[in-house]
Design a protein around this motif. Structure first.
Motif, PDB file in Angstrom:
ATOM      1  N   ASP A  36       2.506  -2.087 -36.475  1.00 40.85           N
ATOM      2  CA  ASP A  36       1.146  -1.566 -36.330  1.00 40.85           C
ATOM      3  C   ASP A  36       0.542  -1.842 -34.949  1.00 40.85           C
ATOM      4  O   ASP A  36      -0.634  -1.577 -34.728  1.00 40.85           O
ATOM      5  CB  ASP A  36       0.243  -2.112 -37.432  1.00 40.85           C
ATOM      6  CG  ASP A  36       0.124  -3.634 -37.405  1.00 40.85           C
ATOM      7  OD1 ASP A  36       0.878  -4.300 -36.661  1.00 40.85           O
ATOM      8  OD2 ASP A  36      -0.728  -4.161 -38.126  1.00 40.85           O
ATOM      9  N   TRP A  37       1.368  -2.337 -34.012  1.00 47.48           N
ATOM     10  CA  TRP A  37       0.879  -2.593 -32.654  1.00 47.48           C
ATOM     11  C   TRP A  37       0.552  -1.273 -31.984  1.00 47.48           C
ATOM     12  O   TRP A  37       1.272  -0.280 -32.121  1.00 47.48           O
ATOM     13  CB  TRP A  37       1.945  -3.351 -31.852  1.00 47.48           C
ATOM     14  CG  TRP A  37       1.517  -3.705 -30.453  1.00 47.48           C
ATOM     15  CD1 TRP A  37       0.787  -4.789 -30.071  1.00 47.48           C
ATOM     16  CD2 TRP A  37       1.801  -2.975 -29.255  1.00 47.48           C
ATOM     17  NE1 TRP A  37       0.599  -4.766 -28.707  1.00 47.48           N
ATOM     18  CE2 TRP A  37       1.212  -3.669 -28.190  1.00 47.48           C
ATOM     19  CE3 TRP A  37       2.489  -1.790 -28.981  1.00 47.48           C
ATOM     20  CZ2 TRP A  37       1.291  -3.239 -26.872  1.00 47.48           C
ATOM     21  CZ3 TRP A  37       2.565  -1.366 -27.665  1.00 47.48           C
ATOM     22  CH2 TRP A  37       1.979  -2.081 -26.623  1.00 47.48           C
ATOM     23  N   LEU A  38      -0.563  -1.244 -31.260  1.00 47.16           N
ATOM     24  CA  LEU A  38      -0.995  -0.048 -30.538  1.00 47.16           C
ATOM     25  C   LEU A  38      -1.186  -0.374 -29.065  1.00 47.16           C
ATOM     26  O   LEU A  38      -1.450  -1.520 -28.705  1.00 47.16           O
ATOM     27  CB  LEU A  38      -2.317   0.471 -31.109  1.00 47.16           C
ATOM     28  CG  LEU A  38      -2.323   0.848 -32.579  1.00 47.16           C
ATOM     29  CD1 LEU A  38      -3.738   1.166 -33.038  1.00 47.16           C
ATOM     30  CD2 LEU A  38      -1.384   2.019 -32.841  1.00 47.16           C
ATOM     31  N   CYS A  39      -1.074   0.644 -28.227  1.00 52.31           N
ATOM     32  CA  CYS A  39      -1.329   0.470 -26.801  1.00 52.31           C
ATOM     33  C   CYS A  39      -2.727  -0.120 -26.628  1.00 52.31           C
ATOM     34  O   CYS A  39      -3.703   0.423 -27.160  1.00 52.31           O
ATOM     35  CB  CYS A  39      -1.224   1.820 -26.090  1.00 52.31           C
ATOM     36  SG  CYS A  39      -1.667   1.714 -24.332  1.00 52.31           S
ATOM     37  N   PRO A  40      -2.846  -1.225 -25.884  1.00 45.40           N
ATOM     38  CA  PRO A  40      -4.161  -1.851 -25.725  1.00 45.40           C
ATOM     39  C   PRO A  40      -5.130  -1.038 -24.866  1.00 45.40           C
ATOM     40  O   PRO A  40      -6.317  -1.301 -24.868  1.00 45.40           O
ATOM     41  CB  PRO A  40      -3.844  -3.194 -25.072  1.00 45.40           C
ATOM     42  CG  PRO A  40      -2.521  -3.008 -24.427  1.00 45.40           C
ATOM     43  CD  PRO A  40      -1.780  -1.987 -25.237  1.00 45.40           C
ATOM     44  N   VAL A  41      -4.632  -0.030 -24.158  1.00 47.60           N
ATOM     45  CA  VAL A  41      -5.498   0.778 -23.308  1.00 47.60           C
ATOM     46  C   VAL A  41      -5.988   2.031 -24.037  1.00 47.60           C
ATOM     47  O   VAL A  41      -7.186   2.309 -24.080  1.00 47.60           O
ATOM     48  CB  VAL A  41      -4.779   1.165 -21.999  1.00 47.60           C
ATOM     49  CG1 VAL A  41      -5.613   2.129 -21.178  1.00 47.60           C
ATOM     50  CG2 VAL A  41      -4.449  -0.081 -21.188  1.00 47.60           C
ATOM     51  N   CYS A  42      -5.052   2.794 -24.640  1.00 47.42           N
ATOM     52  CA  CYS A  42      -5.448   4.083 -25.226  1.00 47.42           C
ATOM     53  C   CYS A  42      -5.272   4.164 -26.740  1.00 47.42           C
ATOM     54  O   CYS A  42      -5.673   5.144 -27.351  1.00 47.42           O
ATOM     55  CB  CYS A  42      -4.698   5.230 -24.553  1.00 47.42           C
ATOM     56  SG  CYS A  42      -2.936   5.299 -24.935  1.00 47.42           S
ATOM     57  N   GLY A  43      -4.656   3.137 -27.357  1.00 47.46           N
ATOM     58  CA  GLY A  43      -4.549   3.107 -28.810  1.00 47.46           C
ATOM     59  C   GLY A  43      -3.412   3.935 -29.398  1.00 47.46           C
ATOM     60  O   GLY A  43      -3.378   4.135 -30.610  1.00 47.46           O
ATOM     61  N   GLU A  44      -2.477   4.392 -28.569  1.00 48.72           N
ATOM     62  CA  GLU A  44      -1.346   5.183 -29.075  1.00 48.72           C
ATOM     63  C   GLU A  44      -0.313   4.287 -29.748  1.00 48.72           C
ATOM     64  O   GLU A  44      -0.214   3.099 -29.462  1.00 48.72           O
ATOM     65  CB  GLU A  44      -0.683   5.962 -27.932  1.00 48.72           C
ATOM     66  CG  GLU A  44      -1.509   7.116 -27.426  1.00 48.72           C
ATOM     67  CD  GLU A  44      -1.605   8.283 -28.384  1.00 48.72           C
ATOM     68  OE1 GLU A  44      -0.855   8.341 -29.380  1.00 48.72           O
ATOM     69  OE2 GLU A  44      -2.444   9.159 -28.134  1.00 48.72           O
ATOM     70  N   LYS A  46       3.595   2.991 -30.866  1.00 51.03           N
ATOM     71  CA  LYS A  46       4.773   2.620 -30.085  1.00 51.03           C
ATOM     72  C   LYS A  46       5.671   3.812 -29.773  1.00 51.03           C
ATOM     73  O   LYS A  46       6.384   3.806 -28.771  1.00 51.03           O
ATOM     74  CB  LYS A  46       5.608   1.577 -30.848  1.00 51.03           C
ATOM     75  CG  LYS A  46       4.979   0.204 -30.873  1.00 51.03           C
ATOM     76  CD  LYS A  46       5.689  -0.766 -31.806  1.00 51.03           C
ATOM     77  CE  LYS A  46       7.154  -0.852 -31.623  1.00 51.03           C
ATOM     78  NZ  LYS A  46       7.798  -1.859 -32.477  1.00 51.03           N
ATOM     79  N   ASP A  47       5.636   4.852 -30.602  1.00 53.62           N
ATOM     80  CA  ASP A  47       6.524   6.000 -30.377  1.00 53.62           C
ATOM     81  C   ASP A  47       6.105   6.838 -29.162  1.00 53.62           C
ATOM     82  O   ASP A  47       6.838   7.754 -28.766  1.00 53.62           O
ATOM     83  CB  ASP A  47       6.667   6.868 -31.619  1.00 53.62           C
ATOM     84  CG  ASP A  47       5.350   7.491 -32.085  1.00 53.62           C
ATOM     85  OD1 ASP A  47       4.296   7.166 -31.513  1.00 53.62           O
ATOM     86  OD2 ASP A  47       5.405   8.300 -33.025  1.00 53.62           O
ATOM     87  N   LYS A  48       4.959   6.530 -28.570  1.00 49.45           N
ATOM     88  CA  LYS A  48       4.510   7.233 -27.370  1.00 49.45           C
ATOM     89  C   LYS A  48       4.946   6.502 -26.094  1.00 49.45           C
ATOM     90  O   LYS A  48       4.561   6.879 -24.996  1.00 49.45           O
ATOM     91  CB  LYS A  48       2.992   7.381 -27.367  1.00 49.45           C
ATOM     92  CG  LYS A  48       2.445   8.203 -28.504  1.00 49.45           C
ATOM     93  CD  LYS A  48       2.803   9.653 -28.362  1.00 49.45           C
ATOM     94  CE  LYS A  48       2.018  10.573 -29.255  1.00 49.45           C
ATOM     95  NZ  LYS A  48       2.186  10.423 -30.670  1.00 49.45           N
ATOM     96  N   PHE A  49       5.751   5.443 -26.239  1.00 48.90           N
ATOM     97  CA  PHE A  49       6.248   4.675 -25.107  1.00 48.90           C
ATOM     98  C   PHE A  49       7.669   5.084 -24.774  1.00 48.90           C
ATOM     99  O   PHE A  49       8.437   5.512 -25.649  1.00 48.90           O
ATOM    100  CB  PHE A  49       6.247   3.169 -25.438  1.00 48.90           C
ATOM    101  CG  PHE A  49       4.899   2.524 -25.306  1.00 48.90           C
ATOM    102  CD1 PHE A  49       4.629   1.645 -24.281  1.00 48.90           C
ATOM    103  CD2 PHE A  49       3.899   2.766 -26.233  1.00 48.90           C
ATOM    104  CE1 PHE A  49       3.395   1.030 -24.157  1.00 48.90           C
ATOM    105  CE2 PHE A  49       2.657   2.156 -26.121  1.00 48.90           C
ATOM    106  CZ  PHE A  49       2.407   1.286 -25.081  1.00 48.90           C
ATOM    107  N   ALA A  50       8.023   4.957 -23.504  1.00 51.08           N
ATOM    108  CA  ALA A  50       9.370   5.250 -23.043  1.00 51.08           C
ATOM    109  C   ALA A  50       9.859   4.103 -22.158  1.00 51.08           C
ATOM    110  O   ALA A  50       9.056   3.355 -21.588  1.00 51.08           O
ATOM    111  CB  ALA A  50       9.380   6.545 -22.242  1.00 51.08           C
ATOM    112  N   ASP A  51      11.189   3.985 -22.048  1.00 54.65           N
ATOM    113  CA  ASP A  51      11.771   2.995 -21.147  1.00 54.65           C
ATOM    114  C   ASP A  51      11.226   3.230 -19.747  1.00 54.65           C
ATOM    115  O   ASP A  51      11.134   4.376 -19.305  1.00 54.65           O
ATOM    116  CB  ASP A  51      13.288   3.139 -21.078  1.00 54.65           C
ATOM    117  CG  ASP A  51      13.987   2.792 -22.381  1.00 54.65           C
ATOM    118  OD1 ASP A  51      13.300   2.472 -23.357  1.00 54.65           O
ATOM    119  OD2 ASP A  51      15.223   2.835 -22.402  1.00 54.65           O
ATOM    120  N   LEU A  52      10.908   2.153 -19.067  1.00 53.69           N
ATOM    121  CA  LEU A  52      10.441   2.258 -17.684  1.00 53.69           C
ATOM    122  C   LEU A  52      11.626   2.044 -16.771  1.00 53.69           C
ATOM    123  O   LEU A  52      12.237   0.968 -16.774  1.00 53.69           O
ATOM    124  CB  LEU A  52       9.343   1.237 -17.403  1.00 53.69           C
ATOM    125  CG  LEU A  52       8.752   1.265 -15.995  1.00 53.69           C
ATOM    126  CD1 LEU A  52       8.051   2.590 -15.737  1.00 53.69           C
ATOM    127  CD2 LEU A  52       7.775   0.121 -15.810  1.00 53.69           C
TER     128      LEU A  52
END
Length: 54
Positions: A36-44, A46-52
């Motif tokens: 249930d962790w969400l992006c602390p900036v925009c609230g998206e 984890k599936d909206k993240f990609a490898d950097l």
């Protein structure tokens, strides 16, 4: 450990730092973040993240 970027807002999750404001300890791999962790900036999710690629 690999860093991950939030595609909508550009926030970078760095496992070396964690997310202390949400109780995520430094050293926590992205895969080990709570479901249930969400992006602390925009609230998206984890599936909206990609490898950097660095």
């Amino acid at each position: 450990m690999k860093k991950y970027i939030c595609l909508p807002c550009g926030y970078i999750y760095d496992p070396a730092v964690g997310d202390p404001d949400e109780g995520v300890e430094p050293g926590t791999a992205f895969q080990d973040l709570p479901e249930d962790w969400l992006c602390p900036v925009c609230g998206e999710d984890k599936d909206k993240f990609a490898d950097l690629e660095e």
